[in-house]
Design a protein around this motif. Sequence first.
Motif, short mmCIF file in Angstrom:
data_model
loop_
_atom_site.label_atom_id
_atom_site.label_comp_id
_atom_site.label_asym_id
_atom_site.label_seq_id
_atom_site.Cartn_x
_atom_site.Cartn_y
_atom_site.Cartn_z
N THR A 2 0.83 -1.20 0.00
CA THR A 2 0.00 0.00 0.00
C THR A 2 0.87 1.25 0.00
OG1 THR A 2 -1.76 -1.15 1.17
CG2 THR A 2 -1.79 1.25 1.24
N ALA A 3 1.92 1.24 0.80
CA ALA A 3 2.82 2.39 0.84
C ALA A 3 3.45 2.64 -0.53
CB ALA A 3 3.90 2.18 1.89
N ASP A 4 3.86 1.58 -1.21
CA ASP A 4 4.41 1.73 -2.56
C ASP A 4 3.36 2.32 -3.51
OD1 ASP A 4 6.94 0.74 -1.98
OD2 ASP A 4 6.37 -1.33 -2.40
N ALA A 5 2.12 1.89 -3.34
CA ALA A 5 1.05 2.40 -4.20
C ALA A 5 0.80 3.88 -3.96
CB ALA A 5 -0.23 1.60 -3.97
N VAL A 6 0.89 4.33 -2.70
CA VAL A 6 0.74 5.75 -2.40
C VAL A 6 1.80 6.55 -3.16
CG1 VAL A 6 0.88 7.51 -0.59
CG2 VAL A 6 -0.31 5.37 -0.14
N CYS A 7 3.03 6.06 -3.16
CA CYS A 7 4.11 6.76 -3.87
C CYS A 7 3.84 6.84 -5.37
CB CYS A 7 5.44 6.05 -3.62
SG CYS A 7 6.06 6.18 -1.93
N ARG A 8 3.20 5.82 -5.91
CA ARG A 8 2.89 5.84 -7.34
C ARG A 8 1.73 6.77 -7.68
NH1 ARG A 8 3.48 0.17 -6.69
NH2 ARG A 8 1.19 -0.07 -6.83
N HIS A 9 0.86 7.02 -6.72
CA HIS A 9 -0.35 7.78 -7.01
C HIS A 9 -0.21 9.29 -6.81
CE1 HIS A 9 -2.43 3.93 -7.26
NE2 HIS A 9 -3.51 4.58 -7.68
N VAL A 10 0.82 9.73 -6.07
CA VAL A 10 0.97 11.18 -5.89
C VAL A 10 1.33 11.82 -7.23
CG1 VAL A 10 1.54 11.20 -3.43
CG2 VAL A 10 3.36 10.82 -5.10
N ARG A 11 0.90 13.05 -7.41
CA ARG A 11 1.14 13.77 -8.66
C ARG A 11 2.00 15.02 -8.44
NH1 ARG A 11 0.23 9.61 -10.08
NH2 ARG A 11 -1.47 8.77 -11.33
N LEU A 12 1.65 15.83 -7.45
CA LEU A 12 2.44 17.03 -7.15
C LEU A 12 3.69 16.64 -6.37
CD1 LEU A 12 2.81 20.11 -7.09
CD2 LEU A 12 1.36 20.15 -5.04
N ILE A 13 3.52 15.81 -5.37
CA ILE A 13 4.66 15.28 -4.61
C ILE A 13 5.39 14.28 -5.51
CG2 ILE A 13 5.33 13.95 -2.58
CD1 ILE A 13 2.68 14.97 -1.29
N ARG A 14 6.71 14.36 -5.52
CA ARG A 14 7.51 13.49 -6.38
C ARG A 14 7.97 12.24 -5.65
NH1 ARG A 14 6.18 15.09 -11.37
NH2 ARG A 14 6.32 17.36 -11.56
N HIS A 15 7.84 11.10 -6.32
CA HIS A 15 8.34 9.85 -5.76
C HIS A 15 9.84 9.80 -6.05
CE1 HIS A 15 8.37 5.16 -5.79
NE2 HIS A 15 8.83 5.66 -4.66
N ALA A 16 10.62 10.23 -5.10
CA ALA A 16 12.07 10.35 -5.29
C ALA A 16 12.76 10.27 -3.94
CB ALA A 16 12.42 11.67 -5.98
N THR A 17 14.02 9.90 -3.98
CA THR A 17 14.81 9.85 -2.77
C THR A 17 15.40 11.24 -2.49
OG1 THR A 17 16.47 8.55 -1.58
CG2 THR A 17 17.03 9.24 -3.81
N SER A 18 16.17 11.32 -1.41
CA SER A 18 16.78 12.55 -0.94
C SER A 18 15.71 13.50 -0.41
CB SER A 18 17.64 13.23 -2.01
OG SER A 18 18.57 14.11 -1.39
N LEU A 19 16.10 14.73 -0.08
CA LEU A 19 15.21 15.61 0.66
C LEU A 19 15.77 17.02 0.68
CD1 LEU A 19 16.81 15.94 3.73
CD2 LEU A 19 16.26 13.53 3.67
N GLY A 20 15.00 17.93 1.26
CA GLY A 20 15.49 19.29 1.52
C GLY A 20 15.39 20.24 0.36
N ALA A 21 14.64 19.90 -0.68
CA ALA A 21 14.57 20.77 -1.85
C ALA A 21 13.25 21.54 -1.88
CB ALA A 21 14.72 19.94 -3.13
N VAL A 22 13.12 22.42 -2.87
CA VAL A 22 11.91 23.23 -3.00
C VAL A 22 10.70 22.37 -3.31
CG1 VAL A 22 13.07 25.37 -3.61
CG2 VAL A 22 12.49 23.73 -5.42
N GLU A 23 10.91 21.23 -4.00
CA GLU A 23 9.80 20.35 -4.31
C GLU A 23 9.66 19.29 -3.23
OE1 GLU A 23 13.47 18.48 -6.06
OE2 GLU A 23 12.57 20.48 -6.14
N SER A 24 8.42 18.87 -2.97
CA SER A 24 8.17 17.82 -1.99
C SER A 24 8.47 16.46 -2.62
CB SER A 24 6.72 17.86 -1.53
OG SER A 24 6.43 19.07 -0.86
#
Length: 373
Positions: free
Chosen positions: A307-329
Amino acid sequence: MEQHPSGLKLASWLVAAGRTVDPGASLNVPPIPASNFILGQGRSYARGDSTPTWEALEEVIGGLEAGKAVAFASGMAAVAAIFDQLPSGARVVLPDDCYQGVVGLAMAGAARGRWSVQRIALTDTAAWQQACTEADLIWLESPSNPLLTVADLDVICAAPRKPGTIVAVDNTFATPLNQQPLELGATVSVQSATKFIGGHSDLLAGVVTTRDEALWQQLHQTRTLAGAIPGTLEAFLAVRGARTLALRLERAQYNAMILAQRLLEHPLVTCVRYPGLPSHPTHTTAKRLLKGFGTIISFDVAGGAATADAVCRHVRLIRHATSLGAVESTMERRAAVAGQEHLPPSLLRLSVGIEDVHDLWNDLDAAIRATIT
């Protein structure tokens, strides 16, 4: 906001520091892609003598953390340089919750007999105080990655320590605007400038800051001999990114608090970890030590890993990506990362950016509901 020794607030220091002052010079130190220099004026070869672009980054971060900085090619290059200062057979102490890159480096060295490794729960302050009298390297990460545990840094950094012991604090999640490890008594503060300092997911860089002149010289020598130098463009971009750190952090922290509060009430979310929430196990410590609660939220969704993997696939504005601390979520399931298998399988680490908070919530809520209902 904290004041710099110059009399400026830290937000003003970020804008003003690391600039040229000579009449007719460019306002910003430009990217100087030089490997060598005309002899006779102090510099000869960049790997050992630095470039003005690297030095601008070191001035900004060193001044921000009230110390003297050495810039590296990446956050892990900065970490490795600290480990390189250890004697053979050293004792290293790591937190129970820690960035997997640091754990991997430490365990690889232990496997080759370079040092031994002990793990201590970040919340066991007494054990950390005892370790300071015995270990050669005390490695602290607060807030931790990804459980966001806040350690009693003031108590641990002030504890009596064995002569020569290095107390290192990974200050990446807090940033120097929320926490000043050197002021608390740490030997070094480490920043992965890839994250909040750069702030735009377009560079790799690391910075170590210390007030120990001899250690600074050793770290600089390690960088020179190992060749772990920052790229010219990366250093330039890191300085440019740092100029807006205060603004970005303010907006992203505002967003993070709202999202954390809403996630806490979400019927399909089983656990929310954010130091700003009273429900967080180390919230009281966070209130005492942090000037802001940061931009990272870890939360678990009902339904497990799939389910958690599916949440990552379904977001559109939030990016499914590693790392952090940038202007984009950005968001990812951390237990899917090598070395993080011990984490809850449905834990999602969300790095909150500067987008409109209502758009972020709508995107996140819709993704959770679409995958579970």
